[in-house]
Design a protein around this motif. Structure first.
Motif, PDB file in Angstrom:
ATOM      1  N   SER A   1       0.828  -1.212   0.000  1.00  0.00           N
ATOM      2  CA  SER A   1       0.000   0.000   0.000  1.00  0.00           C
ATOM      3  C   SER A   1       0.862   1.262   0.000  1.00  0.00           C
ATOM      4  O   SER A   1       0.514   2.250  -0.658  1.00  0.00           O
ATOM      5  N   ASN A   2       1.992   1.242   0.715  1.00  0.00           N
ATOM      6  CA  ASN A   2       2.897   2.399   0.671  1.00  0.00           C
ATOM      7  C   ASN A   2       3.474   2.598  -0.726  1.00  0.00           C
ATOM      8  O   ASN A   2       3.613   3.724  -1.200  1.00  0.00           O
ATOM      9  N   PHE A   3       3.814   1.496  -1.386  1.00  0.00           N
ATOM     10  CA  PHE A   3       4.350   1.573  -2.746  1.00  0.00           C
ATOM     11  C   PHE A   3       3.312   2.145  -3.703  1.00  0.00           C
ATOM     12  O   PHE A   3       3.600   3.058  -4.478  1.00  0.00           O
TER      13      PHE A   3
ATOM     14  N   ALA B   1       9.201  12.106   6.253  1.00  0.00           N
ATOM     15  CA  ALA B   1       8.564  12.624   5.036  1.00  0.00           C
ATOM     16  C   ALA B   1       7.041  12.618   5.168  1.00  0.00           C
ATOM     17  O   ALA B   1       6.368  13.569   4.730  1.00  0.00           O
ATOM     18  N   ASP B   2       6.495  11.571   5.791  1.00  0.00           N
ATOM     19  CA  ASP B   2       5.044  11.514   5.992  1.00  0.00           C
ATOM     20  C   ASP B   2       4.579  12.618   6.931  1.00  0.00           C
ATOM     21  O   ASP B   2       3.540  13.236   6.701  1.00  0.00           O
ATOM     22  N   ALA B   3       5.325  12.858   7.991  1.00  0.00           N
ATOM     23  CA  ALA B   3       4.949  13.917   8.934  1.00  0.00           C
ATOM     24  C   ALA B   3       4.973  15.281   8.254  1.00  0.00           C
ATOM     25  O   ALA B   3       4.070  16.107   8.459  1.00  0.00           O
ATOM     26  N   GLN B   4       5.972  15.505   7.436  1.00  0.00           N
ATOM     27  CA  GLN B   4       6.059  16.777   6.721  1.00  0.00           C
ATOM     28  C   GLN B   4       4.903  16.926   5.736  1.00  0.00           C
ATOM     29  O   GLN B   4       4.299  17.996   5.622  1.00  0.00           O
ATOM     30  N   GLN B   5       4.574  15.844   5.047  1.00  0.00           N
ATOM     31  CA  GLN B   5       3.472  15.885   4.089  1.00  0.00           C
ATOM     32  C   GLN B   5       2.141  16.134   4.801  1.00  0.00           C
ATOM     33  O   GLN B   5       1.296  16.891   4.315  1.00  0.00           O
TER      34      GLN B   5
ATOM     35  N   ALA C   1      -8.548  10.690   9.796  1.00  0.00           N
ATOM     36  CA  ALA C   1      -8.495   9.259   9.487  1.00  0.00           C
ATOM     37  C   ALA C   1      -7.233   8.916   8.697  1.00  0.00           C
ATOM     38  O   ALA C   1      -6.603   7.884   8.944  1.00  0.00           O
ATOM     39  N   ALA C   2      -6.853   9.755   7.774  1.00  0.00           N
ATOM     40  CA  ALA C   2      -5.638   9.512   6.988  1.00  0.00           C
ATOM     41  C   ALA C   2      -4.395   9.625   7.867  1.00  0.00           C
ATOM     42  O   ALA C   2      -3.473   8.820   7.750  1.00  0.00           O
ATOM     43  N   ARG C   3      -4.379  10.594   8.758  1.00  0.00           N
ATOM     44  CA  ARG C   3      -3.227  10.749   9.658  1.00  0.00           C
ATOM     45  C   ARG C   3      -3.095   9.557  10.585  1.00  0.00           C
ATOM     46  O   ARG C   3      -1.986   9.066  10.825  1.00  0.00           O
ATOM     47  N   ILE C   4      -4.214   9.073  11.090  1.00  0.00           N
ATOM     48  CA  ILE C   4      -4.190   7.908  11.974  1.00  0.00           C
ATOM     49  C   ILE C   4      -3.709   6.678  11.215  1.00  0.00           C
ATOM     50  O   ILE C   4      -2.916   5.883  11.717  1.00  0.00           O
ATOM     51  N   GLY C   5      -4.166   6.516   9.977  1.00  0.00           N
ATOM     52  CA  GLY C   5      -3.737   5.377   9.162  1.00  0.00           C
ATOM     53  C   GLY C   5      -2.246   5.388   8.895  1.00  0.00           C
ATOM     54  O   GLY C   5      -1.582   4.351   8.984  1.00  0.00           O
ATOM     55  N   VAL C   6      -1.713   6.554   8.581  1.00  0.00           N
ATOM     56  CA  VAL C   6      -0.274   6.671   8.330  1.00  0.00           C
ATOM     57  C   VAL C   6       0.509   6.361   9.610  1.00  0.00           C
ATOM     58  O   VAL C   6       1.512   5.648   9.584  1.00  0.00           O
ATOM     59  N   ALA C   7       0.039   6.882  10.730  1.00  0.00           N
ATOM     60  CA  ALA C   7       0.732   6.645  11.997  1.00  0.00           C
ATOM     61  C   ALA C   7       0.694   5.173  12.399  1.00  0.00           C
ATOM     62  O   ALA C   7       1.717   4.607  12.825  1.00  0.00           O
ATOM     63  N   LEU C   8      -0.444   4.532  12.262  1.00  0.00           N
ATOM     64  CA  LEU C   8      -0.546   3.109  12.615  1.00  0.00           C
ATOM     65  C   LEU C   8       0.284   2.237  11.683  1.00  0.00           C
ATOM     66  O   LEU C   8       0.864   1.239  12.121  1.00  0.00           O
ATOM     67  N   GLY C   9       0.354   2.604  10.410  1.00  0.00           N
ATOM     68  CA  GLY C   9       1.197   1.856   9.479  1.00  0.00           C
ATOM     69  C   GLY C   9       2.662   1.922   9.867  1.00  0.00           C
ATOM     70  O   GLY C   9       3.382   0.936   9.809  1.00  0.00           O
TER      71      GLY C   9
END
Length: 122
Positions: free
Chosen positions: A19-21, A80-84, A93-101
């Protein structure tokens, strides 16, 4: 023989890596295909660490170096994700998903390190 929960964790790692790719390909970010492939390979190294730990196999110096590079790549991705997320004001919901991943990868790093430690006679 690996327990069922190790297999479930490997499936989770595969889903995170893929999913990250795919998100990197679709996102139109300024990162290149080479960096996306390196991040995918980093998740594969983490998955290998889980396998080596649960099978009790040895993890030598080459794996130790690969694990170190994989952890660095994941740290770079987290930054990079935090900056984005700061720039784009993503929904909660998107922030939580990125953090849990990102958090879901930490046990794989630890299990890979334990596999190296076991090999070294710890």
């Amino acid at each position: 023989m690996m327990p069922w929960y190790a297999w479930a964790y490997l499936v989770l790692l595969a889903l995170i890596g893929i999913s990250n790719f795919l998100a990197g390909l679709r996102g139109g970010q300024r990162i290149g295909l080479l960096l996306l492939l390196l991040r995918l390979a980093a998740v594969a190294v983490l998955a290998l660490g889980v396998v080596l730990f649960y099978r009790g196999s040895g993890a030598g110096l080459a794996f130790m170096a690969a694990l170190f590079v994989a952890a660095l790549l994941q740290a770079q991705k987290s930054v990079a994700d935090a900056q984005q997320m700061r720039e784009q004001r993503l929904p909660a919901a998107a922030r939580i998903g990125v953090a849990l991943g990102g958090l879901a990868l930490l046990p794989a790093i630890a299990l890979g390190a334990l596999a190296v430690w076991i090999q070294q006679g710890g």
